[in-house]
Design an enzyme around this catalytic site. Structure first.
Site, PDB file in Angstrom:
ATOM      1  N   GLU A 179       0.829  -1.216   0.000  1.00  0.00           N
ATOM      2  CA  GLU A 179       0.000   0.000   0.000  1.00  0.00           C
ATOM      3  C   GLU A 179       0.861   1.263   0.000  1.00  0.00           C
ATOM      4  O   GLU A 179       0.781   2.095   0.906  1.00  0.00           O
ATOM      5  CB  GLU A 179      -0.946  -0.008   1.192  1.00  0.00           C
ATOM      6  N   GLU A 374      -5.555  -8.223  -1.231  1.00  0.00           N
ATOM      7  CA  GLU A 374      -6.249  -8.066   0.047  1.00  0.00           C
ATOM      8  C   GLU A 374      -7.696  -7.735  -0.231  1.00  0.00           C
ATOM      9  O   GLU A 374      -7.982  -6.888  -1.070  1.00  0.00           O
ATOM     10  CB  GLU A 374      -5.654  -6.920   0.885  1.00  0.00           C
TER      11      GLU A 374
END
Ligand code: BGP
Length: 477
Positions: A179, A374
């Site tokens: 991320e 995810e």
């Protein structure tokens, strides 16, 4: 049609959220070890409260986590029982290099991950390894101030060189930074940044971002040079911004918020900063150092695939009144409540179709294969007297997202390499540090106060996911 035959079904975790053993076998201290449980957690994660070592006033969930370090064999056996084709995990930098830049790696650290990879191999589970999942060595923060210093690029390169060489033939799929766009929102977590008083925070954040992007590109080049079989991806915290209304001002606002995220992936996927990124930095009064060599690295180090996390979409408005209706779940990336969507217990708004939109947008933009690394539902599970856990809400969430993924493949033709849902086994929450916010198919007996036996048990969703994988996503009932 449906999911391709070699589709990589699995689950994803991160070292600090599951391993524990924070100071065992020579491991050094890392950012994630000092981010406490409780109300100071966000302040530390944002880099506005100093916490470069642990104190007695706080508790630190990463210290024990779920003790994967000692129980990985049991956990991997459970993943194998569900039929996992892949397992996404991360490397703890300071397990390999306790001070972040030691010349010689810590043998115990090297051995631990080798054992994990060998164990996965036993079951034909392909590892997908995140090199840096919110994890900066504290020693490098003390020495350099984290990623705001260019020397971090060399330290990271050294780490990558060790990993790609040691695990050649054992690991093929890599992600550079988890991320990466979170750096702008949680600078300490994302880049080991602790702001000094009066410091130009935007300048510091974009300097660090530039360094991570160069480091990521150099890592891609190195991975390919060491083993042409290696496939390296970037990793975006995805979820598009929807305009709250069709007022062009709202649409423009949403468009620009999305660009804050694409800022990173545009560079990693296309190999150069787009024009608008320079303009954006100029407007913020920020300048970055980009030599010819850096530009060449960015160009030659583009990623092989685009990985991303997707939990929810976001909604934004320019109307002051509407802005007051803040979405509780988006504390990190500010957003307002979308009246068309329901939310999880933690206020994350559930939007399966948003996943299709995200896949299409990313593919339109980059034309590279995607990997959903995810996706999942954090919920407060109830253990029945007989020990069973009926988590039909989790199944419902995942079913709807996987259905949409199927449409994305069948109807839109988008190449998707795999799907690793977040937290196949309950683990520590990154944003809140809680255990109570559970994502797993496997329950771990441990509560927010750290009490419990750490025993593992199968939830109803465990059997459901097993069936999903066995039928390659055909039977989602
Ligand atoms: C992502 C992180 C993960 C993970 C997940 C769920 O942002 O990459 O580390 O934790 O979100 O978030 P949380 O744990 O806060 O519920």
């Amino acid at each position: 049609m449906g999911f391709p035959k070699d589709f990589l079904w699995g689950g994803a975790t991160a070292a600090n959220q599951c391993e524990g053993a924070w100071n065992e076998d020579g491991k050094g201290l890392s950012t994630v070890d000092v981010v406490p449980f409780g109300e100071d957690r966000m302040k530390v994660s944002r880099g506005i409260m100093e916490m470069l070592e642990c104190d007695d006033k706080h508790s630190y969930p990463a210290h024990e986590a779920i003790d994967f370090y000692h129980r990985y064999k049991e956990d991997i056996a459970l993943f194998a029982e569900m039929g996992f084709k892949t397992y996404r995990m991360s490397i703890s930098w300071t397990r390999i290099l306790p001070n972040g830049d030691d010349e010689v790696p810590n043998e115990k650290g090297i051995e631990f991950y080798r054992n994990v990879f060998e164990e996965l191999k036993k079951y034909d589970i392909e590892p997908l390894v995140t090199i840096n999942h919110f994890d900066t060595p504290i020693a490098l923060i003390k020495k350099y101030g984290g990623w705001k210093d260019r020397k971090m690029i060399d330290a990271f390169y050294h780490l990558c060189e060790i990993l790609f060489t040691e695990y050649k033939g054992l690991v093929k799929y890599w992600l550079t930074f988890n991320e990466i766009n979170m750096l702008l929102h949680m600078p300490f977590m994302g880049a080991g940044i602790l702001f000094k008083e009066g410091e130009d925070q935007e300048q510091v954040k974009y300097t660090a971002a530039n360094h991570e992007l160069i480091a990521s590109a150099k890592a891609v080049k190195l991975a390919h040079a060491i083993d042409p079989e290696n496939k390296v991806g970037c990793m975006l915290a995805a979820g598009q911004y929807y305009p709250y209304s069709c007022d062009p001002k709202d649409v423009w606002e949403g468009f620009n918020r999305d660009r804050d995220n694409y800022f990173f992936i545009d560079v990693q996927a296309r190999g150069a900063y787009p024009i608008w990124a320079f303009k954006r930095m100029e407007k913020l009064g920020v300048s970055i150092e980009l030599s010819e060599e850096d530009e060449a690295d960015l160009k030659e180090g583009t990623v092989d695939f685009i990985a991303f996390s997707y939990y929810c979409s976001r909604c934004i408005s320019t109307d002051e009144e509407i802005l007051k209706n803040h979405s509780r779940g988006n504390a990190v990336m500010k957003a307002v409540v979308n009246p068309y969507l329901k939310a999880s217990e933690w206020g994350w708004q559930i939007d399966p179709l948003g996943l299709r939109l995200t896949c299409n947008t990313l593919y339109d933009r980059y034309e590279k294969p995607l990997f959903i690394v995810e996706n999942g539902l954090g919920a407060n599970d109830v253990v029945e007297e007989d020990g069973s856990i009926h988590d039909e809400y989790r199944v419902d969430y995942m079913r709807k997202h996987i259905e949409v993924l199927k449409d994305t493949i069948d109807e839109d033709g988008i190449p998707i390499l795999g799907y690793t849902m977040w937290g196949p086994i309950d683990l520590v929450s990154a944003s809140t540090g809680e255990m109570k916010k559970r994502y797993g198919f496997i329950y771990v007996d441990k509560d927010n106060e750290g009490k419990g036996t750490l025993n593992r048990s199968r939830k109803d969703s465990f059997f459901w996911y097993k069936k999903v994988i066995a039928t390659n996503g055909e039977d989602l009932d």
